[in-house]
Design an enzyme around this catalytic site. Structure first.
Site, short mmCIF file in Angstrom:
data_model
loop_
_atom_site.label_atom_id
_atom_site.label_comp_id
_atom_site.label_asym_id
_atom_site.label_seq_id
_atom_site.Cartn_x
_atom_site.Cartn_y
_atom_site.Cartn_z
N HIS A 1 0.82 -1.23 0.00
CA HIS A 1 0.00 0.00 0.00
C HIS A 1 0.85 1.28 0.00
CE1 HIS A 1 -3.57 -2.35 1.01
NE2 HIS A 1 -3.02 -2.79 2.12
C1 BDR Z 1 -3.41 1.45 4.85
O1 BDR Z 1 -3.79 1.19 6.21
C2 BDR Z 1 -2.66 0.91 6.99
O2 BDR Z 1 -2.86 -0.26 7.71
C3 BDR Z 1 -1.50 0.77 6.07
O3 BDR Z 1 -0.32 1.27 6.64
C4 BDR Z 1 -1.90 1.57 4.85
O4 BDR Z 1 -1.54 2.92 4.99
C5 BDR Z 1 -3.94 0.37 3.95
O5 BDR Z 1 -5.33 0.32 3.99
#
Ligand code: BDR
Ligand code: CA
Length: 346
Positions: free
Chosen positions: A271
């Site tokens: 992500h």
């Molecule tokens: C996002 O949520 C967090 O858990 C991760 O770091 C990322 O930024 C993904 O949905």
């Protein structure tokens, strides 16, 4: 610093769907782009920090730590320790908001990132500590200092950016581009059926930020869920010559175990580093129309959903929404190998 330049922002690049891969963020040779990162470190946040810290084209002017995966204070500690390990103890780290705008912090995502945000792996403790300036204040100040030039990358809940907006209403015009890891336009959510975790953590902040008029790109689950590290990539990190790369390989074990429940094999999605790659111009967006995005701030089942008006897809996404947000829908390239190469060189 010369605040007079604040309103004479350079002409905004055309991020229209007709040129979705416009290399807006690529720094020219010999230049470094000022960038403020706000994060909730966090395992994939750690990868994004490593990506940025190793890039000579990026002038990392500050990092804010907001509550999200872990409490803001824990995320700030992780960020300080990581930056020191990466040889970047010079980068100021600012404590961000502990609570979302309209309710108390819910406790984060220990099942995803570990209770400490680093999968239970103790980071070498750095001698550095957080700055005396809050993340919101630091962001607002950086926007004035680098008026018309500052890139902002937010890979956690948008609380700090919303608070900076309160402190500096001109923020959308001072900031050159805001890249957000967050949201889901067509993809299912990951925090709820329809909401992505960062937006779901503080929907009110997200609503305010996404409607404030920033030149913004939303890098959400539509693209991040398709970019992965596999176990062989993690093993390569564990065998890397540099201690930072080896540590990231160890930290990833917890994340891999979480995603094994989703994909049936140990692996991780990328992500936050993908959003960082978009912000630095290394990831071209194959499809990223500029469209209106509304965030559901109700307490119903849609809370935190990013409702992107994608009806233009039926006729090629004409650029009809100059006030909209660029929503990443497709990335053609495989970012995993690019990220791995950079991490192995740490
Ligand atoms: C996002 O949520 C967090 O858990 C991760 O770091 C990322 O930024 C993904 O949905
Ligand atoms: Ca994050």
């Amino acid at each position: 610093m010369p605040h007079a330049a604040a309103t004479s922002r350079p002409a905004a690049p055309d991020l229209a769907a007709s040129d979705p891969a416009a290399p807006d963020h690529v720094a020219g040779p010999g230049t470094a782009v000022p960038l403020f990162l706000d994060c909730d470190t966090g395992i994939d946040d750690a990868l994004a920090i490593a990506w940025l810290a190793a890039d000579p084209r990026v002038e990392l002017v500050g990092v804010g730590a907001v509550s999200g995966n872990v409490a803001a204070a824990t995320g700030a500690r992780n960020t300080l320790d990581l930056l020191a390990l990466l040889g970047r103890a010079d980068v100021p780290v600012h404590l961000g908001a502990h609570d979302p705008l309209d309710r108390p912090f819910s406790g984060g995502a220990p099942h995803v990132h570990g209770a400490d945000g680093t999968g239970g792996v103790a980071l070498p403790r750095a001698a550095t500590s957080v700055s005396g300036t809050s993340a919101a204040r630091a962001l607002a100040d950086a926007a004035r200092e680098h008026a018309g030039q500052l890139h902002v990358l937010a890979v956690g809940p948008l609380t700090d950016v919303a608070l900076a907006l309160e402190l500096e209403p001109e923020l959308p015009r001072l900031v050159r581009h805001l890249t957000v890891m967050g949201g889901a336009a067509l993809a299912p959510g990951n925090a709820t059926a329809v909401a992505e975790a960062n937006i779901h953590s503080d929907p009110l902040a997200a609503a305010r930020v996404l409607q404030a008029g920033f030149e913004a790109t939303l890098v959400g689950l539509d693209v991040t869920m398709h970019q992965r590290f596999e176990e062989e990539d993690r093993q390569a990190l564990l065998a890397a010559p540099g201690p930072a790369a080896r540590l990231l390989g160890r930290v990833l074990e917890h994340y891999f175990a979480f995603y094994a429940q989703r994909f049936g094999r140990p692996c991780s999605v990328l992500h936050d580093p993908l959003a960082a790659g978009v912000a630095t111009g290394d990831v071209a967006l194959a499809l990223a129309p500029r469209v209106p995005v509304v965030v559901d701030t109700t307490d119903g089942p849609g809370r935190g959903q990013t409702i992107a008006d994608l009806r233009g897809m039926y006729h090629g996404f004409p650029d009809r929404f100059p006030g909209g947000v660029r929503v990443a829908l497709q990335v053609d390239d495989d970012f995993g190998p690019v990220l791995l190469e950079r991490l192995l060189a740490l």
